[in-house]
Structure formats: structure tokens, C-alpha cells
Design a protein around this motif. Structure first.
Motif, PDB file in Angstrom:
ATOM      1  N   ASP A  72      -0.357  -0.561   5.319  1.00  0.00           N
ATOM      2  CA  ASP A  72       0.572   0.418   4.784  1.00  0.00           C
ATOM      3  C   ASP A  72       0.022   0.956   3.466  1.00  0.00           C
ATOM      4  O   ASP A  72      -0.474   0.186   2.635  1.00  0.00           O
ATOM      5  CB  ASP A  72       1.924  -0.270   4.563  1.00  0.00           C
ATOM      6  CG  ASP A  72       2.967   0.685   4.079  1.00  0.00           C
ATOM      7  OD1 ASP A  72       3.127   0.824   2.841  1.00  0.00           O
ATOM      8  OD2 ASP A  72       3.626   1.299   4.928  1.00  0.00           O
ATOM      9  N   PRO A  73       0.105   2.272   3.227  1.00  0.00           N
ATOM     10  CA  PRO A  73      -0.428   2.833   1.984  1.00  0.00           C
ATOM     11  C   PRO A  73       0.069   2.128   0.722  1.00  0.00           C
ATOM     12  O   PRO A  73      -0.695   1.930  -0.219  1.00  0.00           O
ATOM     13  CB  PRO A  73       0.035   4.291   2.018  1.00  0.00           C
ATOM     14  CG  PRO A  73       0.122   4.609   3.480  1.00  0.00           C
ATOM     15  CD  PRO A  73       0.622   3.324   4.115  1.00  0.00           C
ATOM     16  N   ALA A  74       1.340   1.707   0.713  1.00  0.00           N
ATOM     17  CA  ALA A  74       1.884   1.014  -0.460  1.00  0.00           C
ATOM     18  C   ALA A  74       1.263  -0.362  -0.654  1.00  0.00           C
ATOM     19  O   ALA A  74       1.320  -0.920  -1.742  1.00  0.00           O
ATOM     20  CB  ALA A  74       3.400   0.882  -0.330  1.00  0.00           C
ATOM     21  N   GLY A  75       0.637  -0.915   0.377  1.00  0.00           N
ATOM     22  CA  GLY A  75       0.030  -2.244   0.291  1.00  0.00           C
ATOM     23  C   GLY A  75      -1.471  -2.251   0.135  1.00  0.00           C
ATOM     24  O   GLY A  75      -2.075  -3.315  -0.004  1.00  0.00           O
ATOM     25  N   ILE A  76      -2.100  -1.069   0.133  1.00  0.00           N
ATOM     26  CA  ILE A  76      -3.568  -1.019   0.061  1.00  0.00           C
ATOM     27  C   ILE A  76      -4.084  -1.633  -1.232  1.00  0.00           C
ATOM     28  O   ILE A  76      -5.025  -2.429  -1.218  1.00  0.00           O
ATOM     29  CB  ILE A  76      -4.082   0.417   0.252  1.00  0.00           C
ATOM     30  CG1 ILE A  76      -3.835   0.869   1.698  1.00  0.00           C
ATOM     31  CG2 ILE A  76      -5.572   0.511  -0.086  1.00  0.00           C
ATOM     32  CD1 ILE A  76      -4.167   2.331   1.971  1.00  0.00           C
ATOM     33  N   ALA A  77      -3.496  -1.290  -2.359  1.00  0.00           N
ATOM     34  CA  ALA A  77      -3.987  -1.818  -3.642  1.00  0.00           C
ATOM     35  C   ALA A  77      -3.938  -3.344  -3.655  1.00  0.00           C
ATOM     36  O   ALA A  77      -4.903  -3.999  -4.048  1.00  0.00           O
ATOM     37  CB  ALA A  77      -3.184  -1.241  -4.803  1.00  0.00           C
TER      38      ALA A  77
END
Length: 113
Positions: free
Chosen positions: A16-21
């Protein structure tokens, strides 16, 4: 939770984009060729191959894809997905460059400095 523990994931699930970092900065990576890479929360990365270090930058773009920049002018955009262990634990990230048709796997390597 340790630096490598995560909720259960399925191999190949897109991150998920919010979890990439969080996925990138969880632990250093080791690649099949023996190179290593560290991502930091401030958007920096260091790739080390046979002792030679290369510094770059990373971010998540507006489309939710991982981007990397290697000075002076190399940009790449990747879709990122989980590499899951047999128990559903995240053991690394698969980077897929649709423009070049290439993929490579980074495995979490806790304790690597």
C-alpha cells in the motif's frame, strides 16, 4: 515489534502506498548479487556493491509508486510488492520496473549496518 516483524502478508501483494516508507526503512536489504542497500526515513539511500557506495534519494510519488534518483540524472519508478516467508511474514520487497521490464528482490537483513 522488532525491525523485521510485520503483520502477515501474501507473497506478491502490492505494498500500500501509505506503507511503502515503513517497508523500505524496516531493515537494510541484501540483493542476489550480494549488494546491500539502506533506506532512511528522510528519503536518502545508500547502495553498496563490492565495497563501492553510491548515494541516492527515494520517495513515493503521487501515484503511490516508489521512485529513486541517483545523481546526476538517473530516475527510476517501481511498483513494490511483498516477498513473504512461509509463515506470511514479510522477508523483503520485490521491485518491478514496468518501463524496463525488470524485477529484483531485496531481502531484509537485520543487523546489517
Amino acid at each position: 515489534m522488532s525491525t523485521t516483524e510485520s503483520p502477515a502478508v501474501s507473497d506478491g501483494d502490492r505494498i500500500d502506498p501509505a506503507g511503502i516508507a515503513a517497508a523500505l526503512t524496516r531493515a537494510p536489504f541484501t540483493y542476489a548479487n550480494g549488494a546491500t542497500q539502506v533506506f532512511t526515513p528522510d528519503g536518502r539511500t545508500v547502495y553498496t556493491d563490492n565495497g563501492a557506495k553510491s548515494s541516492g534519494e527515494w520517495k513515493v510519488d503521487d501515484d503511490g509508486r516508489f521512485q529513486s534518483f541517483w545523481p546526476p540524472s538517473y530516475y527510476a519508478t517501481y511498483d513494490v510488492s511483498w516477498i513473504a516467508g512461509p509463515d506470511g511474514d514479510a522477508v523483503g520487497i520485490r521491485f518491478a520496473d514496468a518501463n524496463r521490464g525488470t524485477t529484483f528482490d531485496g531481502r531484509y537483513t537485520p543487523g546489517l549496518a
